[in-house]
Design an enzyme around this catalytic site. Structure first.
Site, PDB file in Angstrom:
ATOM      1  N   GLY A 225       0.827  -1.198   0.000  1.00 29.01           N
ATOM      2  CA  GLY A 225       0.000   0.000   0.000  1.00 29.01           C
ATOM      3  C   GLY A 225       0.864   1.252   0.000  1.00 29.01           C
ATOM      4  O   GLY A 225       0.352   2.356   0.142  1.00 29.01           O
TER       5      GLY A 225
ATOM      6  N   ASP B  90       9.757  -6.208   1.668  1.00 31.20           N
ATOM      7  CA  ASP B  90       9.964  -5.766   3.044  1.00 31.20           C
ATOM      8  C   ASP B  90      11.392  -5.259   3.151  1.00 31.20           C
ATOM      9  O   ASP B  90      12.333  -5.896   2.650  1.00 31.20           O
ATOM     10  CB  ASP B  90       9.692  -6.874   4.071  1.00 31.20           C
ATOM     11  CG  ASP B  90       9.309  -6.268   5.422  1.00 31.20           C
ATOM     12  OD1 ASP B  90       8.449  -5.375   5.446  1.00 31.20           O
ATOM     13  OD2 ASP B  90       9.887  -6.663   6.444  1.00 31.20           O
TER      14      ASP B  90
ATOM     15  N   GLY C 295      11.023   7.940   3.328  1.00 36.09           N
ATOM     16  CA  GLY C 295      11.568   7.237   4.492  1.00 36.09           C
ATOM     17  C   GLY C 295      12.892   7.822   4.955  1.00 36.09           C
ATOM     18  O   GLY C 295      13.032   9.035   5.155  1.00 36.09           O
ATOM     19  N   TYR C 296      13.871   6.947   5.115  1.00 30.11           N
ATOM     20  CA  TYR C 296      15.190   7.354   5.622  1.00 30.11           C
ATOM     21  C   TYR C 296      16.115   7.850   4.498  1.00 30.11           C
ATOM     22  O   TYR C 296      17.307   8.070   4.740  1.00 30.11           O
ATOM     23  CB  TYR C 296      15.859   6.172   6.345  1.00 30.11           C
ATOM     24  CG  TYR C 296      15.082   5.637   7.533  1.00 30.11           C
ATOM     25  CD1 TYR C 296      15.227   6.203   8.801  1.00 30.11           C
ATOM     26  CD2 TYR C 296      14.201   4.566   7.395  1.00 30.11           C
ATOM     27  CE1 TYR C 296      14.518   5.707   9.902  1.00 30.11           C
ATOM     28  CE2 TYR C 296      13.491   4.066   8.485  1.00 30.11           C
ATOM     29  CZ  TYR C 296      13.659   4.644   9.724  1.00 30.11           C
ATOM     30  OH  TYR C 296      12.957   4.159  10.811  1.00 30.11           O
TER      31      TYR C 296
ATOM     32  N   LYS D  75      18.463   6.355  -8.251  1.00 25.27           N
ATOM     33  CA  LYS D  75      18.375   5.436  -7.098  1.00 25.27           C
ATOM     34  C   LYS D  75      18.190   4.000  -7.617  1.00 25.27           C
ATOM     35  O   LYS D  75      18.774   3.049  -7.089  1.00 25.27           O
ATOM     36  CB  LYS D  75      17.213   5.853  -6.177  1.00 25.27           C
ATOM     37  CG  LYS D  75      17.124   5.035  -4.891  1.00 25.27           C
ATOM     38  CD  LYS D  75      15.971   5.477  -3.982  1.00 25.27           C
ATOM     39  CE  LYS D  75      15.793   4.517  -2.804  1.00 25.27           C
ATOM     40  NZ  LYS D  75      14.577   4.747  -2.018  1.00 25.27           N
TER      41      LYS D  75
ATOM     42  N   HIS E  61      19.120  -0.976  -2.871  1.00 23.27           N
ATOM     43  CA  HIS E  61      18.776  -2.257  -2.255  1.00 23.27           C
ATOM     44  C   HIS E  61      17.525  -2.848  -2.893  1.00 23.27           C
ATOM     45  O   HIS E  61      17.473  -4.020  -3.237  1.00 23.27           O
ATOM     46  CB  HIS E  61      18.558  -2.026  -0.755  1.00 23.27           C
ATOM     47  CG  HIS E  61      17.679  -0.834  -0.457  1.00 23.27           C
ATOM     48  ND1 HIS E  61      18.094   0.456  -0.705  1.00 23.27           N
ATOM     49  CD2 HIS E  61      16.406  -0.731  -0.022  1.00 23.27           C
ATOM     50  CE1 HIS E  61      17.121   1.284  -0.408  1.00 23.27           C
ATOM     51  NE2 HIS E  61      16.084   0.594   0.002  1.00 23.27           N
ATOM     52  N   ARG E  62      16.506  -1.984  -3.086  1.00 20.76           N
ATOM     53  CA  ARG E  62      15.239  -2.481  -3.661  1.00 20.76           C
ATOM     54  C   ARG E  62      15.451  -2.887  -5.121  1.00 20.76           C
ATOM     55  O   ARG E  62      14.981  -3.935  -5.558  1.00 20.76           O
ATOM     56  CB  ARG E  62      14.177  -1.381  -3.569  1.00 20.76           C
ATOM     57  CG  ARG E  62      12.828  -1.765  -4.208  1.00 20.76           C
ATOM     58  CD  ARG E  62      11.717  -0.828  -3.789  1.00 20.76           C
ATOM     59  NE  ARG E  62      11.503  -0.897  -2.362  1.00 20.76           N
ATOM     60  CZ  ARG E  62      11.937   0.033  -1.504  1.00 20.76           C
ATOM     61  NH1 ARG E  62      12.567   1.114  -1.948  1.00 20.76           N
ATOM     62  NH2 ARG E  62      11.748  -0.104  -0.215  1.00 20.76           N
TER      63      ARG E  62
END
Ligand code: IMP
Length: 237
Positions: free
Chosen positions: A19, A87, A180-181, A202, A207-208
């Site tokens: 979401g 996640d 986020g961070y 990015k 990481h994603r």
């Protein structure tokens, strides 16, 4: 298809099982060109914004939990579908890996409401005041649960892939992009925070992106093993 053409065009739907619109914005471009026969939706596109509680203690566990829940929720709507969940955690070495799997719920809130990105960023900066070792890593686990066409019968699978990027935590926010961070994280050998890059940049290193790229490679292997072409095959008019 003509009346005499018996070739069934099999389409697969990938549902981004999150979401979080910020994650959707990053993942969509990385998934769009697998095959013209694969379409991508997010939960909002499908009017299916269900919340899945992250009750596991690992990123793998929570990613699988989300992929399974969304697959079960939508499996009746699509013959061939893959629920793809993310996640992610930020692991800071001097905080023994915190906030890690609890990254979304890091800042304690007096009224018990979920903290905002801003709350979590402020809390991390406070916790790291005066700390010299600022090394950290972002880690993403992508989980897929799917049902795809097989040569003779449907094929069901579950798969996870991980991506990790090392870096350092700044002493103050830098940049306005991302979420986020991102304003606090400088990936190694870039000198800039994720928030000082656009999504496209990015996505060349994050990481994603690393986890999604591995997931796409795994998915292509699974589909090709089951005779689903991922090359530029176009359905006949
Ligand atoms: P979750 O994967 O939904 O549990 O998200 C964990 C939390 O980590 C999010 O609420 C964000 O605050 C943060 N987060 C996840 N991915 C990223 C990212 O790519 N950059 C910065 N923060 C992120």
């Amino acid at each position: 298809m003509t009346a005499t053409d018996t070739t069934e065009v099999k389409k697969i739907t990938i549902v981004l099982a999150t979401g979080n619109p910020d994650k959707v914005r990053e993942m969509r471009p990385l998934l769009e060109n697998i095959s013209p026969l694969i379409e991508i939706f997010c939960l909002r596109d499908l009017g299916a914004e269900i919340e899945v509680d992250e009750t596991e203690k690992t990123l793998e566990g929570n990613a699988l939990l989300k992929a399974r829940a969304i697959f079960t929720h939508l499996a009746g709507r699509f013959r061939y579908m893959i629920a793809l969940a993310d996640d992610t955690g930020l692991e800071v070495d001097s905080l023994q890996g915190a906030p890690g799997v609890y990254s979304a719920r890091y800042a304690p809130m007096p009224d018990g409401t979920p903290p905002s990105y801003e709350d979590n960023v402020r809390h991390l900066l406070e916790r790291m005041q005066g700390i010299v070792d600022r090394t950290a890593r972002f880690r993403t686990v992508i989980a897929m649960k799917g049902r795809v066409p097989g040569e003779t019968e449907d094929f069901s699978f579950e798969q996870t892939s991980a991506g990790s990027v090392g870096g350092t935590i700044t002493t103050e926010k830098r940049g306005n992009e991302g979420f986020g961070y991102d304003p606090l994280f400088v990936p190694d050998s870039t000198g800039r925070t994720y928030a000082e890059m656009g999504i496209a940049e990015k996505n060349t290193m994050s990481h994603r992106a690393l986890a999604v790229i591995k997931a796409v490679a795994d998915l292509k292997t699974i589909l090709e093993m089951h005779s689903f072409s991922t090359t530029a095959f176009q359905p006949r008019p």
